[in-house]
Design a protein around this motif. Sequence first.
Motif, PDB file in Angstrom:
ATOM      1  N   GLY A   5      -7.671   6.317  -0.237  1.00 43.52           N
ATOM      2  CA  GLY A   5      -6.250   6.577  -0.586  1.00 43.52           C
ATOM      3  C   GLY A   5      -6.243   6.643  -2.142  1.00 43.52           C
ATOM      4  O   GLY A   5      -4.792   6.630  -2.433  1.00 43.52           O
ATOM      5  N   GLY A   6      -7.026   6.386  -3.013  1.00 41.09           N
ATOM      6  CA  GLY A   6      -7.063   6.434  -4.276  1.00 41.09           C
ATOM      7  C   GLY A   6      -6.237   7.446  -5.052  1.00 41.09           C
ATOM      8  O   GLY A   6      -5.378   7.289  -5.946  1.00 41.09           O
ATOM      9  N   GLY A  42      -3.176   7.582   7.810  1.00 41.41           N
ATOM     10  CA  GLY A  42      -1.923   6.941   7.623  1.00 41.41           C
ATOM     11  C   GLY A  42      -0.612   7.643   6.971  1.00 41.41           C
ATOM     12  O   GLY A  42      -0.739   8.633   6.332  1.00 41.41           O
ATOM     13  N   ARG A  43       0.558   7.244   7.558  1.00 44.81           N
ATOM     14  CA  ARG A  43       1.646   7.655   6.958  1.00 44.81           C
ATOM     15  C   ARG A  43       2.071   7.253   5.716  1.00 44.81           C
ATOM     16  O   ARG A  43       1.875   5.966   5.542  1.00 44.81           O
ATOM     17  N   ILE A  44       2.932   7.598   4.663  1.00 45.27           N
ATOM     18  CA  ILE A  44       3.090   7.302   3.400  1.00 45.27           C
ATOM     19  C   ILE A  44       4.216   6.127   3.829  1.00 45.27           C
ATOM     20  O   ILE A  44       4.594   6.069   4.738  1.00 45.27           O
ATOM     21  N   HIS A  45       3.992   5.230   2.747  1.00 48.03           N
ATOM     22  CA  HIS A  45       4.771   4.013   2.943  1.00 48.03           C
ATOM     23  C   HIS A  45       5.678   3.716   1.679  1.00 48.03           C
ATOM     24  O   HIS A  45       5.267   3.334   0.692  1.00 48.03           O
ATOM     25  N   PHE A  76      -4.148   1.548  -0.097  1.00 49.46           N
ATOM     26  CA  PHE A  76      -3.540   1.546  -1.424  1.00 49.46           C
ATOM     27  C   PHE A  76      -4.179   2.652  -2.221  1.00 49.46           C
ATOM     28  O   PHE A  76      -5.186   3.386  -2.003  1.00 49.46           O
ATOM     29  N   GLY A  77      -3.023   3.239  -3.017  1.00 45.48           N
ATOM     30  CA  GLY A  77      -3.557   4.556  -3.969  1.00 45.48           C
ATOM     31  C   GLY A  77      -3.786   3.980  -5.479  1.00 45.48           C
ATOM     32  O   GLY A  77      -3.562   2.992  -5.650  1.00 45.48           O
ATOM     33  N   GLY A 124       5.548   1.189  -1.192  1.00 46.45           N
ATOM     34  CA  GLY A 124       4.337   1.381  -2.128  1.00 46.45           C
ATOM     35  C   GLY A 124       4.393   2.400  -2.871  1.00 46.45           C
ATOM     36  O   GLY A 124       3.310   2.576  -3.569  1.00 46.45           O
ATOM     37  N   LEU A 125       5.541   3.060  -2.902  1.00 48.22           N
ATOM     38  CA  LEU A 125       5.722   4.221  -3.835  1.00 48.22           C
ATOM     39  C   LEU A 125       6.389   4.101  -5.100  1.00 48.22           C
ATOM     40  O   LEU A 125       7.405   3.167  -5.183  1.00 48.22           O
ATOM     41  N   PRO A 154       0.851  -1.308   0.054  1.00 39.17           N
ATOM     42  CA  PRO A 154       0.230   0.119   0.225  1.00 39.17           C
ATOM     43  C   PRO A 154       1.110   1.256  -0.134  1.00 39.17           C
ATOM     44  O   PRO A 154       2.066   1.025   0.239  1.00 39.17           O
ATOM     45  N   SER A 155       0.251   2.258  -0.561  1.00 38.94           N
ATOM     46  CA  SER A 155       0.964   3.443  -0.521  1.00 38.94           C
ATOM     47  C   SER A 155       1.185   4.378   0.798  1.00 38.94           C
ATOM     48  O   SER A 155       1.735   5.222   0.944  1.00 38.94           O
ATOM     49  N   ARG A 156      -0.060   3.976   1.668  1.00 39.21           N
ATOM     50  CA  ARG A 156      -0.025   4.377   2.941  1.00 39.21           C
ATOM     51  C   ARG A 156      -0.200   3.560   4.023  1.00 39.21           C
ATOM     52  O   ARG A 156      -0.696   2.269   3.834  1.00 39.21           O
ATOM     53  N   ALA A 205      -3.711   8.984  -4.283  1.00 35.60           N
ATOM     54  CA  ALA A 205      -2.184   8.951  -4.347  1.00 35.60           C
ATOM     55  C   ALA A 205      -1.833   8.345  -5.614  1.00 35.60           C
ATOM     56  O   ALA A 205      -0.807   8.700  -6.089  1.00 35.60           O
ATOM     57  N   GLY A 206      -2.686   7.342  -6.044  1.00 34.45           N
ATOM     58  CA  GLY A 206      -2.001   6.734  -7.425  1.00 34.45           C
ATOM     59  C   GLY A 206      -2.063   7.603  -8.550  1.00 34.45           C
ATOM     60  O   GLY A 206      -1.423   7.845  -9.350  1.00 34.45           O
TER      61      GLY A 206
END
Lengths: 488, 254
Positions: free
Chosen positions: B73-74, B102-105, A487-488, B108-109, A394-396, B76-77
């Motif tokens: 969180g969509g 949440g904090r960025i992870h 997830f982003g 997943g980036l 996930p992005s977060r 972010a993509g």
Amino acid sequence: MLTVEGTHGPIIHAVTRAAATRGARPGARLTDARALDPALVALPADPTGDAALVAQLAIWAGRWSPLVEIDGDGLRLDVSGVAHLFGGEAALIEDMRARFAALGLTACIAIAQTPAAAWALARYRGDIPALPVAALRLDPDIVRTLERLGLKTVGALIDLPRLALARRFRGADNVVDALDRMLGRKDEPLTAAPNDPPPRAALRLEEPATHIEAAAQALERLIPRLVRQLEHRHLGARRLTLTGFRVDGSVAEDSVATAIASREPKHLARLLADKAAALNPEFGFDAFALTADWTESLGAAQDSLVEEPSGERDIARLVDRLSVKLGPDHVLRPQAHESHLPERASGWVSAIISSPGGGGGPPKAVEGGLSPARRPLHHAAHGPPPRSGEDQRPSRLLDRPEAIDVIYATPEGVPRRFIWRRAVHDIARVEGPERIAPEWWRQPSSARLRDYYRVEDGAGRRYWIYREGLIGDGRGGLPNWFMHGLFG
Amino acid sequence: MSRVARGLSLVAGGAVSARPSTPAKAGAQTRVSAPLLALRARTGPLPAQGHWDLPRPECSTLSELFAAHPRDGGWAGFLLAQVGTAKPLLWVQDRMAIRESGRIHPPGLPSQNLIHVTARDAKDALWAMEEGVRCAALSAVIGELWGDPRALDFTATRRLAVAAERSGVACWLVRLGGTANLSGARMRWRIASAPSLTHPLDPRAPGLPTWDADLFRARGHPPGRWSLTHEADRFHLVAEHRDRALGEVERLTA
């Protein structure tokens, strides 16, 4: 008169001048002294408090010399090349005496060619040959032996043949060594002193400054001086400490760190400005010092003839500014750790510490959590290309996984619906589980495994949830479910 | 979204195999003018080979992005697909944003080369963003703010926009749980997650993420709403999910 507890009752630790005239001696028993004069007043000594005071005074003594060493109950300063700043050695001693007197302390001060001689002269008056052997800082037993042999002064020892002395006193606390140290035949470096004193600029004020801007104004004059020193020694500062010496002997200091070595006055001034404004003058500062206590070599730098900003340096400066204002703990760079646990694998490290522009490289542990058997296979000619491992993360991530209520068809089966923060999410799509076993070498044996699911609710929001444990794994009751990421 | 994509039954640009093997950068491709695009999106499917470009500002500037829901969180993509990874990224989150969503992870980036700032409040976050935007060595600055903080007013956003345009660093102001009040941002998006495309191998698993993107204010572009997905460095229009099954069948046979 101060006493400490000895094996056979209180022992006199220190005496006032008045008590000394009445026969009290440090090291004697209190009862013996009381026998001589019952009117003696005894108070318990406070060695820890004394040590703290000496330590504080050592910092304060930095006003005279950059090299200050705490030596038992005294201070040793390396004043080579310093005395002329204060108008000669005699003036320096006068200045020290006056400053200590202003603090209500009587200082015994001596300047000598060697540290051992200075130590002796500060405690025993007279010429070196006339000093008692105790001035050599020898073990009391050895002193007693020497005195029994009739060797009462240092001069008497100097006259003896070295070989005989060395043969007679062979222990670790060698008399010849002590003698050599005092006479300068043998070096005795100040142990606390670094070989290379850090670049430092000091400013003494005529009168104590009590206004708030004093530190900022001092900074304007200190920074160019420090930068000149740094340039001269081809150094760049990584950490700077601004110290304000107050009239009452206390010290205020604050430091800033930089991400890459720098000696640009404008940048340093910008970093230090806030810190300077925050120094509390209380009763007033009468001296300031700016020390580059962490430096790195930095060549004579000119980026290029045309002004072309270098990216790495710009980033480092940005990090400096952010860290100074928000705190180094709040300006972070990712740092991957070798771990399967997601919250552990994606660690953070203060950006000011991590190498600039490094960025940490590819995360090593990400692929590790994904067993090949679980990874979806993508061999189709059409459709989405194979997902890279990062897409599976996930992005977060929530700082702390939050417990959720999950409805599932079978306890070990896929989840159907979950309630997170009192909102119901119907799960439309689900992928998983991806099993992450506990790290038995690090975690307690009661830690349970995690089965991660990527779920998508009816609105298309995708979450990373996990079930902690299995039914009947012997590590607790029914498994719990947690929300861990978005997830982003 | 019904205004835009109703009747759009083909995945635009969906002929994956028909794309050049080395897709050029999005900026280098021929742009379909925005009015034409809007017309096409409303009236019918785009030709299978046609490119569709996301409306982008002419230069790097401040864009504002509203998450449709704080727990979604969509966005972010959608955002990360538009941010370069060559240079470091500055990502600022205020404390409330971290606590709530949440904090960025980093795993997943797309890029690990980033600096993360935890700001106490919106004021600190905006200050950090402005410092970042002035630093031309960054690829972009992303700032997440929770709610409608007092410090975030027209002046603050205007300052960010001007600084971003001057230094050429794209700045994204992400608003979680906020309302679209007065702002100096040049483009303002509202992004909601939409049900993902069907996974080609596992119909029960989430496929490519899609978004309902609503550009409700933009300088130099007419506003519009699109259903989008991102694949192989490009955004693609997708059919609205009510028509999804039909669209995807056509896509697979195209």
